[in-house]
Design an enzyme around this catalytic site. Structure first.
Site, PDB file in Angstrom:
ATOM      1  N   LEU A  91       3.963   6.298   1.725  1.00 58.14           N
ATOM      2  CA  LEU A  91       3.365   4.981   1.496  1.00 58.14           C
ATOM      3  C   LEU A  91       4.104   4.261   0.378  1.00 58.14           C
ATOM      4  O   LEU A  91       4.523   4.873  -0.606  1.00 58.14           O
ATOM      5  CB  LEU A  91       1.889   5.111   1.121  1.00 58.14           C
ATOM      6  N   ASP A 151       8.818  -5.349  19.171  1.00 62.04           N
ATOM      7  CA  ASP A 151       7.523  -5.604  18.529  1.00 62.04           C
ATOM      8  C   ASP A 151       7.669  -6.015  17.063  1.00 62.04           C
ATOM      9  O   ASP A 151       6.834  -5.683  16.239  1.00 62.04           O
ATOM     10  CB  ASP A 151       6.668  -4.333  18.645  1.00 62.04           C
TER      11      ASP A 151
END
Length: 368
Positions: free
Chosen positions: A232, A299
């Site tokens: 993260l 995408d």
């Protein structure tokens, strides 16, 4: 090792500009020691009494866990350095560290979990949803495709090979659904979605806007599940990020086309629009286009930058789960920014030529 030879090549040793204090995401107090003593929170805490606690010859930085060293190392020009000594340890931590907490990440169309380690490091877990050799059917719209956990892993390595270094480190991992998710989750909504399948496997489906139902459940064998673990980035309260809509995003409509598909001079309009009207932002976007074409990712509707660095910084290439779904066919429309703007930075252009030669062939490097 072709990879070791590649990283020794002059094209992979072009120096970045000098990094000043204002170019660093975080300015670290050399006396702040990392401490694991905290009152039940998931955050690391620091101790300013480091000078009395540190062994001789050690700095406070030496007390930081690998994930925190990664965060501290982020600067205006790169997410991590080319020859990053932290990388092997960081990838190993993602794959092996004990998981102490698993909760569902809010938002998004598909199930993702945030997993926390004993040293307060955190990773985004994307579970395996289909077999590795399962190709996206030709009749599928890209926006209805499943995300692939191994696409996230491969995208990280491809991004490194292209020398962009804009994707946070990702590792593969086998997770025990029972011990490492169900038994330790504090997420009540997630906990309600576990069940035993008719085949005797442990399954769960979570809560999300599209693929979270018993028909789309994730099942272990009997409780082992493969997935990707992505480091993260620093919490947005500590390092704000700006989300930008891509000017060449797909239309996400079954019949309507996007403006760039109808207007061959679309790039001229983009070049006059901030932030693409100055600096290297447009060329950075074309870097991302090259990455997306090589992994077949249609995408890419948004990208992010760290707010601290303004418009003069790299783009974060996040969320690559819909890449690598069409190994037997290319999608030329992904290259629209490159075709319409007819511009590319010199160094990526030369690297792409290098990666087409036998000693440094891209497919061999990615396989390694």
């Amino acid at each position: 090792s072709k990879l070791a030879a590649l990283f020794k090549h002059p094209l992979y040793n072009i120096p970045i500009p000098e990094v000043t204090e204002k170019d660093k995401l975080f300015v670290v107090n050399p006396m702040e020691k990392f401490s694991l003593h905290s009152s039940g929170s998931d955050e690391w805490v620091s101790s300013s009494k480091a000078e009395t606690l540190l062994p001789t010859g050690k700095t406070a930085y030496d007390t930081y866990p690998t994930w925190l060293k990664f965060h501290v190392g982020i600067n205006r020009y790169e997410l991590y350095p080319r020859q990053d000594p932290l990388m092997p340890t960081l990838l190993r931590d993602l794959a092996t560290q004990r998981i102490v907490s698993s909760v569902q990440k809010s938002g998004g169309t598909q199930l993702k979990l945030i997993m926390t380690f004993p040293d307060y490091g955190q990773a985004l877990f994307k579970p395996m949803k289909q077999t590795r050799d399962q190709e996206t059917p030709a009749d599928f719209f890209y926006f209805s495709d499943f995300e692939r956990h191994n696409a996230e892993i491969a995208a990280f390595h491809l991004d490194r090979i292209l020398d962009f270094r804009r994707i946070p480190p990702v590792s593969g991992r086998l997770v025990n659904i029972t011990k490492e998710i169900r038994d330790i989750t504090t997420d009540k909504k997630l906990a309600k979605t576990f069940f035993i399948s008719p085949a005797g496997n442990v399954c769960f489906y979570g809560e999300c806007s599209y693929y979270c139902s018993t028909e789309h459940a994730l099942c272990g064998k009997p409780d082992r599940l493969e997935g990707s673990m992505a480091t993260l980035l620093p919490d947005k309260t500590l390092a704000k990020r700006h989300s930008w809509r891509s000017p060449w995003q797909s239309s996400y409509h079954k019949s309507k086309k996007a403006e760039w598909e109808l207007n061959p001079n679309y790039c001229a309009k983009v070049r006059e629009t901030p932030p693409y009207d100055r600096g290297h932002r447009l060329l950075d976007l074309i870097d991302m286009t090259v990455l997306d074409f090589l992994m077949g990712n249609m995408d890419r509707h948004h990208y992010e930058t760290f707010e601290k660095f303004g418009n003069d910084t790299f783009l974060l290439h996040l969320d690559n789960g819909r890449g690598f779904g069409t190994h037997s066919r290319d999608e030329p429309s992904i290259l629209a920014p490159l075709q319409q703007c007819c511009s590319i930075k010199k160094s990526p252009y030369l690297r792409l030529q290098l990666l087409a030669t036998e000693p440094y062939r891209l497919s061999d490097l990615l396989l390694e």
